[in-house]
Motif scaffolding. Structure first.
Motif, PDB file in Angstrom:
ATOM      1  N   HIS A 328       0.830  -1.201   0.000  1.00 46.92           N
ATOM      2  CA  HIS A 328       0.000   0.000   0.000  1.00 46.92           C
ATOM      3  C   HIS A 328       0.871   1.260   0.000  1.00 46.92           C
ATOM      4  N   MET A 329       1.767   1.382   0.962  1.00 46.23           N
ATOM      5  CA  MET A 329       2.613   2.567   1.054  1.00 46.23           C
ATOM      6  C   MET A 329       3.587   2.674  -0.106  1.00 46.23           C
ATOM      7  N   THR A 330       4.093   1.524  -0.568  1.00 49.56           N
ATOM      8  CA  THR A 330       5.049   1.535  -1.668  1.00 49.56           C
ATOM      9  C   THR A 330       4.403   2.022  -2.952  1.00 49.56           C
ATOM     10  N   PHE A 331       3.190   1.527  -3.237  1.00 42.52           N
ATOM     11  CA  PHE A 331       2.576   1.949  -4.499  1.00 42.52           C
ATOM     12  C   PHE A 331       2.145   3.409  -4.452  1.00 42.52           C
ATOM     13  N   TRP A 332       1.543   3.847  -3.354  1.00 40.58           N
ATOM     14  CA  TRP A 332       1.161   5.262  -3.259  1.00 40.58           C
ATOM     15  C   TRP A 332       2.397   6.153  -3.410  1.00 40.58           C
ATOM     16  N   SER A 333       3.551   5.664  -2.942  1.00 40.92           N
ATOM     17  CA  SER A 333       4.777   6.454  -3.030  1.00 40.92           C
ATOM     18  C   SER A 333       5.332   6.488  -4.449  1.00 40.92           C
ATOM     19  N   ILE A 334       5.444   5.344  -5.094  1.00 43.30           N
ATOM     20  CA  ILE A 334       6.025   5.317  -6.436  1.00 43.30           C
ATOM     21  C   ILE A 334       5.112   5.994  -7.446  1.00 43.30           C
ATOM     22  N   PHE A 335       3.798   5.884  -7.275  1.00 43.54           N
ATOM     23  CA  PHE A 335       2.850   6.518  -8.192  1.00 43.54           C
ATOM     24  C   PHE A 335       2.756   8.025  -7.965  1.00 43.54           C
ATOM     25  N   ARG A 336       3.211   8.478  -6.825  1.00 41.70           N
ATOM     26  CA  ARG A 336       3.150   9.880  -6.413  1.00 41.70           C
ATOM     27  C   ARG A 336       1.721  10.334  -6.149  1.00 41.70           C
ATOM     28  N   SER A 337       0.942   9.477  -5.512  1.00 42.02           N
ATOM     29  CA  SER A 337      -0.365   9.890  -5.038  1.00 42.02           C
ATOM     30  C   SER A 337      -0.202  10.813  -3.843  1.00 42.02           C
ATOM     31  N   PRO A 338      -1.119  11.759  -3.641  1.00 39.22           N
ATOM     32  CA  PRO A 338      -1.145  12.437  -2.336  1.00 39.22           C
ATOM     33  C   PRO A 338      -1.225  11.406  -1.213  1.00 39.22           C
ATOM     34  N   LEU A 339      -0.592  11.712  -0.091  1.00 47.57           N
ATOM     35  CA  LEU A 339      -0.562  10.793   1.044  1.00 47.57           C
ATOM     36  C   LEU A 339      -1.373  11.402   2.191  1.00 47.57           C
ATOM     37  N   MET A 340      -2.586  10.905   2.369  1.00 44.02           N
ATOM     38  CA  MET A 340      -3.452  11.368   3.453  1.00 44.02           C
ATOM     39  C   MET A 340      -3.730  10.193   4.394  1.00 44.02           C
ATOM     40  N   LEU A 341      -3.206  10.261   5.584  1.00 44.75           N
ATOM     41  CA  LEU A 341      -3.366   9.173   6.547  1.00 44.75           C
ATOM     42  C   LEU A 341      -4.810   9.122   7.039  1.00 44.75           C
ATOM     43  N   GLY A 342      -5.367   7.899   7.126  1.00 41.87           N
ATOM     44  CA  GLY A 342      -6.761   7.745   7.513  1.00 41.87           C
ATOM     45  C   GLY A 342      -6.986   7.233   8.914  1.00 41.87           C
ATOM     46  N   GLY A 343      -5.962   6.710   9.563  1.00 41.89           N
ATOM     47  CA  GLY A 343      -6.115   6.146  10.904  1.00 41.89           C
ATOM     48  C   GLY A 343      -6.026   7.208  11.993  1.00 41.89           C
ATOM     49  N   ASN A 344      -6.476   6.861  13.188  1.00 40.12           N
ATOM     50  CA  ASN A 344      -6.374   7.772  14.328  1.00 40.12           C
ATOM     51  C   ASN A 344      -4.933   7.781  14.814  1.00 40.12           C
ATOM     52  N   LEU A 345      -4.226   8.864  14.555  1.00 38.78           N
ATOM     53  CA  LEU A 345      -2.781   8.893  14.753  1.00 38.78           C
ATOM     54  C   LEU A 345      -2.327   8.608  16.184  1.00 38.78           C
ATOM     55  N   PRO A 346      -3.014   9.118  17.217  1.00 42.51           N
ATOM     56  CA  PRO A 346      -2.521   8.833  18.573  1.00 42.51           C
ATOM     57  C   PRO A 346      -2.516   7.350  18.936  1.00 42.51           C
ATOM     58  N   GLU A 347      -3.232   6.517  18.187  1.00 44.67           N
ATOM     59  CA  GLU A 347      -3.242   5.082  18.446  1.00 44.67           C
ATOM     60  C   GLU A 347      -2.261   4.317  17.564  1.00 44.67           C
ATOM     61  N   ASN A 348      -1.402   5.042  16.846  1.00 42.54           N
ATOM     62  CA  ASN A 348      -0.371   4.372  16.058  1.00 42.54           C
ATOM     63  C   ASN A 348       0.545   3.545  16.949  1.00 42.54           C
ATOM     64  N   ARG A 349       0.936   2.389  16.433  1.00 42.71           N
ATOM     65  CA  ARG A 349       1.936   1.557  17.077  1.00 42.71           C
ATOM     66  C   ARG A 349       3.282   1.773  16.378  1.00 42.71           C
ATOM     67  N   GLU A 350       4.286   1.057  16.814  1.00 39.14           N
ATOM     68  CA  GLU A 350       5.604   1.208  16.205  1.00 39.14           C
ATOM     69  C   GLU A 350       5.562   0.850  14.719  1.00 39.14           C
ATOM     70  N   GLN A 351       4.740  -0.155  14.345  1.00 42.62           N
ATOM     71  CA  GLN A 351       4.715  -0.578  12.941  1.00 42.62           C
ATOM     72  C   GLN A 351       4.138   0.505  12.046  1.00 42.62           C
ATOM     73  N   GLU A 352       3.132   1.270  12.539  1.00 38.32           N
ATOM     74  CA  GLU A 352       2.605   2.363  11.727  1.00 38.32           C
ATOM     75  C   GLU A 352       3.618   3.498  11.615  1.00 38.32           C
ATOM     76  N   LEU A 353       4.230   3.837  12.740  1.00 39.68           N
ATOM     77  CA  LEU A 353       5.191   4.937  12.729  1.00 39.68           C
ATOM     78  C   LEU A 353       6.358   4.642  11.784  1.00 39.68           C
ATOM     79  N   LYS A 354       6.763   3.397  11.739  1.00 41.91           N
ATOM     80  CA  LYS A 354       7.853   2.992  10.844  1.00 41.91           C
ATOM     81  C   LYS A 354       7.473   3.198   9.379  1.00 41.91           C
ATOM     82  N   LEU A 355       6.237   2.908   9.036  1.00 41.46           N
ATOM     83  CA  LEU A 355       5.770   3.066   7.663  1.00 41.46           C
ATOM     84  C   LEU A 355       5.654   4.531   7.248  1.00 41.46           C
ATOM     85  N   PHE A 356       5.415   5.422   8.219  1.00 30.64           N
ATOM     86  CA  PHE A 356       5.135   6.816   7.894  1.00 30.64           C
ATOM     87  C   PHE A 356       6.351   7.725   8.012  1.00 30.64           C
TER      88      PHE A 356
END
Length: 456
Positions: A328-356
């Motif tokens: 998901h993150m790789t394709f949005w990045s290579i295609f150059r789509s706008p990146l708008m995060l949809g999850g509730n950020l304060p509940e991010n875990r380490e795995q989400e933070l690593k991706l962002f």
């Protein structure tokens, strides 16, 4: 024939000039930010917006994330018994306009103070925008195309006109199929553009930096798209214009480049693998069209805590596997789509933070040039883009099959001969030098993102 060719060339150059003027002012790279819809539906409250903004300022801003966007129905009261997470239900607003949307005397919707207490007393979104700006971030809102039906019923006067009221500019045959709040505008009628101008003047006074206009792209409402663009120009404030939803017609690409900064290539995207497969195909249709100031939009990033109060499914962390999240993150990045995060950020875990927060990956989204599909087979896929001021390229390899497999890129497809240095961007490490091809084992539904630098 020669005169006709000259005239065509003049018209074309005029369009290009307009596109360049738009491109050089806003969204020179794909906008990056957060949107409240995927985690709060219609029911986000001011304290939750502030919490997400604060998280972004502390954890993401230094990596380029900057927009905080309040999505739809911020003027809706959400009365007791209503399904506040998913309002695409009956009785959203009945024939008597109950619940009454919060609206000023000019027929312009304003924030509901029960959800946004700082708006009390007619302050609108200015106090919330000021808070977001104090964090070094930018503030955005979602709006529905057109004019409130209740304003038409009330015959609200149109600011900036003499004697023109809402009922005189509405197109009552133009209705959103899934939201019963608005009528479209008849942009040929006197006062219609003035109404949009008054809206954008209000948003500029609030300090809005970004507007997402819904029910604008499917069907494509060309006159209203132009109307919003003109209103932004008249507002005196630089405001990014995002149109929604999709699929936006590809044949409208030139018109979009002139009038909008981003537009949806598909309908709402959710955390389902089949929808990623479909997005590859949607994006291929827009290959070569995105660029500074105008970006095809694959929709929000479905990673993190979703649907806390709707709108789709139960409250959950993303249903994507970890490998699918990387795809998901790789394709949005290579295609150059706008990146708008949809999850509730304060509940991010380490795995989400690593991706962002991988700056090498985000650089692909922000700076890659001319993304293109390199190849596609039944079980694998590759896209690439050029690295600025370099002979190097970014390459994204995807395993779209249902089992682990080797995926390879042949350097000849990229015009390379001799040795090529390969860097794995997700791992932030060099893989070595290779000749002829690079091959790597990729998990089911997984992806790798590479930078390939030829020696010659």
């Amino acid at each position: 024939m020669k005169l006709k060719s000259i005239l065509i060339a003049i018209v074309f150059l005029g369009l290009v000039s307009k596109v360049n003027a738009q491109s050089q002012t806003l969204a020179l790279s794909p906008p990056m930010g957060w949107n409240s819809y995927n985690c709060f539906g219609s029911a986000v409250h001011e304290d939750e917006v502030k919490a997400n903004a604060l998280y972004m300022a502390k954890n993401l801003k230094q990596h380029g994330w900057q927009y905080v966007v309040v999505d739809f129905l911020w003027s809706y009261d959400n009365p007791p018994g209503s399904n506040i997470g998913n309002p695409f239900q009956k009785n959203l607003q009945d024939g008597s306009f109950v619940p009454w949307l919060t609206m000023d005397k000019w027929g312009r919707l304003t924030p509901q103070p029960t959800k946004f207490p700082s708006a009390f007393g007619g302050k609108g979104f200015k106090p919330l925008a000021d808070y977001v700006h104090s964090l070094g971030l930018k503030f955005g809102i979602h709006v529905m195309r057109g004019i409130p039906r209740q304003a038409v019923w009330a015959k609200s006067p149109v600011l900036g006109t003499k004697g023109i009221t809402a009922d005189m500019i509405a197109d009552t045959t133009s209705k959103c199929p899934w939201m019963n709040h608005m009528y479209g505008l008849n942009m040929e009628r006197p006062g219609a553009q003035e109404y949009l101008n008054s809206l954008l003047k209000l948003y500029a006074e609030w300090g809005v930096d970004f507007i997402k206009v819904d029910d604008l792209s499917r069907p494509y409402s060309a006159a209203e798209v132009e109307g919003y663009h003109k209103a932004i120009q008249s507002s005196g404030r630089p405001i990014v214009l995002s149109t929604s939803p999709g699929a936006t017609p590809v044949e409208k690409a030139v018109h979009l480049k002139i009038n909008a900064n981003m537009w949806r290539v598909a309908d709402d995207f959710w955390d389902n693998w089949k929808e990623i497969l479909q997005m590859f195909d949607y994006a291929k249709q827009w290959e070569g069209i995105g660029g500074p100031g105008h970006w095809p939009d694959c929709d929000m990033i479905q990673i993190g805590k979703l649907s806390k109060r709707g709108p789709v499914g139960v409250e959950r962390y993303s249903r994507f596997t970890v490998d699918e999240e990387y795809t998901h993150m790789t394709f949005w990045s290579i295609f150059r789509s706008p990146l708008m995060l949809g999850g509730n950020l304060p509940e991010n875990r380490e795995q989400e933070l690593k991706l962002f927060t991988n700056d090498e990956v985000l650089a692909v989204n922000q700076h890659g040039i001319n993304p293109r599909q390199l190849f596609k087979t039944a079980t694998s896929l590759a896209w690439y883009s050029q690295v600025p001021n370099s002979k190097a390229v970014y390459v994204a390899l995807f395993n779209i099959g249902d089992q682990q497999q080797d995926v390879q890129v042949d350097f000849a497809l990229l015009g390379f001969n001799g040795k090529v240095a390969v860097r794995d961007l997700w791992k932030s490490q060099n893989a070595g030098e290779f000749a002829g091809k690079y091959q790597i084992q990729v998990n089911k539904h997984g992806a790798v993102l590479l930078k390939l630098s030829p020696e010659n």
